[in-house]
Design a protein around this motif. Structure first.
Motif, short mmCIF file in Angstrom:
data_model
loop_
_atom_site.label_atom_id
_atom_site.label_comp_id
_atom_site.label_asym_id
_atom_site.label_seq_id
_atom_site.Cartn_x
_atom_site.Cartn_y
_atom_site.Cartn_z
N THR A 132 51.16 62.55 3.62
CA THR A 132 50.78 62.54 5.03
C THR A 132 49.29 62.28 5.21
OG1 THR A 132 52.57 64.06 5.52
CG2 THR A 132 50.84 63.86 7.17
N ALA A 133 48.47 62.95 4.42
CA ALA A 133 47.02 62.76 4.54
C ALA A 133 46.61 61.34 4.15
CB ALA A 133 46.29 63.78 3.68
N ALA A 134 47.14 60.85 3.04
CA ALA A 134 46.77 59.50 2.59
C ALA A 134 47.23 58.44 3.59
CB ALA A 134 47.38 59.23 1.22
N SER A 135 48.42 58.60 4.12
CA SER A 135 48.89 57.60 5.08
C SER A 135 48.15 57.69 6.41
CB SER A 135 50.39 57.75 5.31
OG SER A 135 50.67 59.01 5.85
N CYS A 140 44.39 55.06 10.14
CA CYS A 140 43.11 55.03 10.86
C CYS A 140 42.25 53.84 10.44
CB CYS A 140 42.34 56.33 10.63
SG CYS A 140 43.10 57.75 11.43
N VAL A 141 42.22 53.57 9.15
CA VAL A 141 41.43 52.42 8.67
C VAL A 141 42.00 51.12 9.20
CG1 VAL A 141 40.82 51.11 6.59
CG2 VAL A 141 40.55 53.59 6.61
N PHE A 142 43.32 50.97 9.16
CA PHE A 142 43.91 49.73 9.65
C PHE A 142 43.77 49.58 11.16
CE2 PHE A 142 46.80 49.90 5.73
CZ PHE A 142 45.91 49.12 5.02
N ILE A 143 43.84 50.66 11.90
CA ILE A 143 43.62 50.60 13.34
C ILE A 143 42.18 50.18 13.64
CG2 ILE A 143 43.39 52.06 15.41
CD1 ILE A 143 46.22 51.21 14.92
N ALA A 144 41.25 50.56 12.78
CA ALA A 144 39.84 50.18 12.98
C ALA A 144 39.66 48.67 12.89
CB ALA A 144 38.96 50.88 11.96
N GLY A 199 36.94 42.42 16.36
CA GLY A 199 36.65 41.25 17.17
C GLY A 199 37.35 39.99 16.73
N GLN A 200 38.06 40.01 15.62
CA GLN A 200 38.78 38.82 15.17
C GLN A 200 40.28 39.06 15.33
OE1 GLN A 200 37.65 37.76 11.23
NE2 GLN A 200 35.51 37.39 11.78
N ARG A 201 40.91 38.12 15.98
CA ARG A 201 42.32 38.31 16.33
C ARG A 201 43.22 38.40 15.10
NH1 ARG A 201 45.69 35.09 20.84
NH2 ARG A 201 47.66 36.12 20.45
N THR A 202 43.01 37.58 14.10
CA THR A 202 43.85 37.60 12.90
C THR A 202 43.73 38.93 12.17
OG1 THR A 202 43.50 35.22 12.67
CG2 THR A 202 44.37 36.39 10.76
N ILE A 203 42.51 39.41 12.02
CA ILE A 203 42.29 40.69 11.36
C ILE A 203 42.91 41.82 12.17
CG2 ILE A 203 40.52 42.28 10.50
CD1 ILE A 203 40.70 39.69 8.92
N ALA A 204 42.82 41.75 13.50
CA ALA A 204 43.41 42.77 14.36
C ALA A 204 44.93 42.79 14.22
CB ALA A 204 43.03 42.52 15.81
N GLU A 205 45.54 41.61 14.11
CA GLU A 205 46.99 41.55 13.91
C GLU A 205 47.39 42.21 12.59
OE1 GLU A 205 47.94 37.43 14.26
OE2 GLU A 205 47.78 37.43 16.43
N PHE A 206 46.63 41.93 11.54
CA PHE A 206 46.89 42.58 10.26
C PHE A 206 46.73 44.09 10.40
CE2 PHE A 206 46.72 38.55 8.08
CZ PHE A 206 47.52 38.77 6.97
N GLY A 207 45.73 44.53 11.11
CA GLY A 207 45.49 45.96 11.29
C GLY A 207 46.64 46.65 12.00
N GLY A 220 49.76 45.52 12.34
CA GLY A 220 50.97 45.42 11.51
C GLY A 220 50.97 46.38 10.34
N LEU A 221 49.85 46.45 9.63
CA LEU A 221 49.78 47.35 8.47
C LEU A 221 49.79 48.81 8.88
CD1 LEU A 221 47.27 45.46 6.16
CD2 LEU A 221 49.70 45.84 5.76
N SER A 222 49.12 49.15 9.97
CA SER A 222 49.12 50.56 10.39
C SER A 222 50.52 50.99 10.81
CB SER A 222 48.11 50.80 11.50
OG SER A 222 48.47 50.09 12.66
N ALA A 223 51.23 50.15 11.54
CA ALA A 223 52.60 50.50 11.93
C ALA A 223 53.52 50.59 10.72
CB ALA A 223 53.13 49.46 12.92
N ALA A 224 53.36 49.66 9.79
CA ALA A 224 54.22 49.67 8.60
C ALA A 224 53.94 50.87 7.71
CB ALA A 224 54.02 48.37 7.82
N VAL A 225 52.68 51.23 7.52
CA VAL A 225 52.34 52.39 6.70
C VAL A 225 52.85 53.66 7.36
CG1 VAL A 225 50.41 53.82 5.92
CG2 VAL A 225 50.39 51.38 5.47
N ALA A 226 52.69 53.78 8.66
CA ALA A 226 53.19 54.96 9.36
C ALA A 226 54.70 55.07 9.24
CB ALA A 226 52.77 54.91 10.83
N LEU A 227 55.40 53.98 9.44
CA LEU A 227 56.85 53.99 9.30
C LEU A 227 57.27 54.33 7.88
CD1 LEU A 227 59.57 53.33 10.75
CD2 LEU A 227 59.32 51.02 9.83
N ASP A 228 56.61 53.73 6.91
CA ASP A 228 56.96 53.97 5.52
C ASP A 228 56.71 55.42 5.12
OD1 ASP A 228 57.57 52.92 2.73
OD2 ASP A 228 55.59 53.81 2.46
#
Length: 143
Positions: free
Chosen positions: A47-50, A55-59, A64-72, A74-82
């Motif tokens: 729980t702590a690691a995820s 938080c890092v991916f949401i950051a 300011g870059q759309r591609t990086i924001a999309e990755f953020g 997507g990865l934050s939602a996927a890590v939380a779900l996982d």
């Protein structure tokens, strides 16, 4: 690309969870206890690691870059779900339901696989005898 990154990140959670379950099963041979103890003892770490990774991916969204924001996002939602659904609910539940089948391995495969212990053997170190002299400290070579 996100799936390969997520797979690499989520693999640690599975190793933490299942290795702790296996350690308990080796000691007790009780699958229900092994699943329960493994989940209880690794839940805080997972729980702590995820939460940190989310938080890092949401950051990334605020970069300011759309591609990086999309990755953020997507990865934050996927890590939380996982971490919060798959590793803390589905994996322990399925391992509890499968029971002894979790530890089943065909005999021919068991013979071919190496059996390497993770922990050192439980051999006690020899106690120093009271008659043995204590070693003298080596002189320092520093000036």
């Amino acid at each position: 690309m996100m799936i390969s990154i997520l797979f690499g990140l989520a693999m640690d959670y599975q190793v933490f969870l299942v290795s702790r379950m296996h350690e308990e099963w080796v000691q007790t041979k009780d699958n229900a206890r092994a699943v329960r103890v493994g989940q209880v003892e690794t839940a805080r770490v997972i729980t702590a690691a995820s939460a940190i990774m989310v938080c890092v991916f949401i950051a990334f969204v605020f970069g300011g870059q759309r591609t990086i924001a999309e990755f953020g996002i997507g990865l934050s939602a996927a890590v939380a779900l996982d971490a919060f659904v798959l590793r803390t609910i589905l994996v322990p539940a399925s391992m509890h339901l499968f029971g002894k089948a979790n530890r089943w391995l065909p005999a021919w495969l068991d013979r071919r696989m190496p059996h390497l212990p993770v922990d050192p053997p439980d051999e006690p170190l020899p106690a120093p005898s009271p008659d043995s002299p204590t070693p003298e400290p080596e002189p320092s070579t520093r000036p």
